[in-house]
Design a protein around this motif. Sequence first.
Motif, PDB file in Angstrom:
ATOM      1  N   UNK A 113      16.623   3.938  -5.269  1.00 23.10           N
ATOM      2  CA  UNK A 113      15.887   4.509  -4.093  1.00 23.10           C
ATOM      3  C   UNK A 113      15.033   3.537  -3.322  1.00 23.10           C
ATOM      4  N   UNK A 114      14.554   4.049  -2.265  1.00 25.57           N
ATOM      5  CA  UNK A 114      13.568   3.295  -1.544  1.00 25.57           C
ATOM      6  C   UNK A 114      12.257   3.100  -2.739  1.00 25.57           C
ATOM      7  N   UNK A 115      11.458   2.019  -2.135  1.00 22.75           N
ATOM      8  CA  UNK A 115      10.211   2.004  -2.878  1.00 22.75           C
ATOM      9  C   UNK A 115       9.315   3.287  -2.792  1.00 22.75           C
ATOM     10  N   UNK A 116       8.833   3.853  -4.042  1.00 16.79           N
ATOM     11  CA  UNK A 116       7.993   4.804  -3.805  1.00 16.79           C
ATOM     12  C   UNK A 116       6.744   4.810  -4.757  1.00 16.79           C
ATOM     13  N   UNK A 117       5.908   5.892  -4.617  1.00 16.17           N
ATOM     14  CA  UNK A 117       4.668   5.783  -5.500  1.00 16.17           C
ATOM     15  C   UNK A 117       4.899   6.806  -6.528  1.00 16.17           C
ATOM     16  N   UNK A 118       4.667   6.224  -7.763  1.00 11.25           N
ATOM     17  CA  UNK A 118       4.477   7.321  -8.928  1.00 11.25           C
ATOM     18  C   UNK A 118       3.360   7.439  -9.561  1.00 11.25           C
ATOM     19  N   UNK A 155       1.156  -2.222  -9.822  1.00  7.13           N
ATOM     20  CA  UNK A 155      -0.023  -1.186 -10.455  1.00  7.13           C
ATOM     21  C   UNK A 155      -1.285  -1.015  -9.480  1.00  7.13           C
ATOM     22  N   UNK A 156      -1.825   0.227  -9.367  1.00  9.28           N
ATOM     23  CA  UNK A 156      -2.692   0.281  -8.286  1.00  9.28           C
ATOM     24  C   UNK A 156      -3.847   1.352  -8.857  1.00  9.28           C
ATOM     25  N   UNK A 157      -5.072   0.737  -8.533  1.00 10.04           N
ATOM     26  CA  UNK A 157      -6.478   1.486  -9.039  1.00 10.04           C
ATOM     27  C   UNK A 157      -7.069   1.755  -8.051  1.00 10.04           C
ATOM     28  N   UNK A 196     -15.781  -6.108  -5.523  1.00  9.52           N
ATOM     29  CA  UNK A 196     -17.082  -6.074  -5.133  1.00  9.52           C
ATOM     30  C   UNK A 196     -17.358  -4.899  -4.453  1.00  9.52           C
ATOM     31  N   UNK A 197     -16.702  -4.230  -3.688  1.00  7.66           N
ATOM     32  CA  UNK A 197     -16.736  -3.086  -2.869  1.00  7.66           C
ATOM     33  C   UNK A 197     -15.557  -1.860  -3.466  1.00  7.66           C
ATOM     34  N   UNK A 198     -16.142  -0.630  -3.510  1.00 12.25           N
ATOM     35  CA  UNK A 198     -15.013   0.388  -3.930  1.00 12.25           C
ATOM     36  C   UNK A 198     -13.786   0.248  -3.034  1.00 12.25           C
ATOM     37  N   UNK A 199     -12.664   0.695  -3.371  1.00  9.99           N
ATOM     38  CA  UNK A 199     -11.456   0.779  -2.959  1.00  9.99           C
ATOM     39  C   UNK A 199     -10.351   0.344  -3.775  1.00  9.99           C
ATOM     40  N   UNK A 200      -9.226   0.038  -3.153  1.00 14.28           N
ATOM     41  CA  UNK A 200      -8.019  -0.047  -4.016  1.00 14.28           C
ATOM     42  C   UNK A 200      -7.800  -1.464  -4.459  1.00 14.28           C
ATOM     43  N   UNK A 201      -7.384  -1.645  -5.658  1.00 15.65           N
ATOM     44  CA  UNK A 201      -7.189  -2.811  -6.528  1.00 15.65           C
ATOM     45  C   UNK A 201      -5.446  -2.904  -6.653  1.00 15.65           C
ATOM     46  N   UNK A 202      -4.693  -3.701  -6.269  1.00 21.47           N
ATOM     47  CA  UNK A 202      -3.158  -3.762  -6.751  1.00 21.47           C
ATOM     48  C   UNK A 202      -3.053  -4.795  -7.482  1.00 21.47           C
ATOM     49  N   UNK A 203      -2.228  -4.900  -8.505  1.00 17.20           N
ATOM     50  CA  UNK A 203      -1.807  -5.877  -9.429  1.00 17.20           C
ATOM     51  C   UNK A 203      -0.158  -5.921  -9.498  1.00 17.20           C
ATOM     52  N   UNK A 272      -4.551   6.591 -10.616  1.00 23.28           N
ATOM     53  CA  UNK A 272      -3.766   5.532 -10.795  1.00 23.28           C
ATOM     54  C   UNK A 272      -2.429   5.690 -10.343  1.00 23.28           C
ATOM     55  N   UNK A 273      -1.652   4.479  -9.993  1.00 23.36           N
ATOM     56  CA  UNK A 273      -0.380   4.950  -9.797  1.00 23.36           C
ATOM     57  C   UNK A 273       0.337   3.706  -9.527  1.00 23.36           C
ATOM     58  N   UNK A 274       1.645   3.884  -9.652  1.00 26.89           N
ATOM     59  CA  UNK A 274       2.811   2.527  -9.735  1.00 26.89           C
ATOM     60  C   UNK A 274       3.463   2.607  -8.508  1.00 26.89           C
ATOM     61  N   UNK A 275       4.106   1.533  -7.982  1.00 27.17           N
ATOM     62  CA  UNK A 275       5.021   1.455  -6.927  1.00 27.17           C
ATOM     63  C   UNK A 275       6.338   1.035  -7.578  1.00 27.17           C
TER      64      UNK A 275
END
Length: 281
Positions: A113-118, A155-157, A196-203, A272-275
Amino acid sequence: MKILWVTILSFTFLNPVTQAQKIVSGSVQHSEEKTVIPYVNIGIIKLMRGTVSDDLGRFSLNYETIKDTVTFSAIGFQPKKLVISELLKSGIVQLEPKMYTLEDLTIREKALSEIRELGNNIRKKERSIGFGSTMLGTEIGGLIEIDRETLIYSAHFIFNNTGEDSLMFRVNLYEMRDGKPFRNLLPENVLFLAPENPGLVSVDLREYELVIDKDVILSVEWVKAVSLDTGDIQQISFRAKRKLRKPNTWFRSTSLVPFVKMDQFVKYDIGFYLTAQQVKK
């Protein structure tokens, strides 16, 4: 915005040391190469105490008696158990490497499928949830349901609050077995610094070419702080939302102690989620 610090878990699962502290110190190394092993999970499970070795493999751990058993566990190595009396003699712990294997799953590119968020990409600042422990190895994660072959990309936090210190975290991705987190699917340490600031971290996880077909827990584990002020970990929190039915959040207070579903304390989904790409139905 409501902020929840999971202090109830600290009182439930941590055993504070009220008497004179007994401390064992040492270092962990590769049994064959004699090189240091960083960020090893170390714990006295029956006492619910634990820590993580530093980047030079060094550790210190509180214990009660010389008969206490300490467990050592590191990605890519066989776990090992030693009693305190053995550790006090030399303090050097050698771990043997083990072969990393996963069930072989293959998928055809045309079937994807297309890339999606889980998982939970929580876009609104509703609530926050933080670590309920100040011990290294404390971990918080979210269950992500997977019902078919899935190729993991990243992975995303979502951080709602950040501390003043440079805290380092490890990404863990556990397969579920019998309704509980089992083994880590990542073959090596995947580390990142708190923003340093709030927001999304992607790994980015693409180099590991992970294909999974069962539910997983995506977690963040605290493995290092630049300073010794453990209070900084309590400034960290993640975006969350209220969910009364089957909330996804899991927690453990330190290295190697059992994970606990947090729905018995708070009914929150954590952000928390994955792509990924999945096989088409």
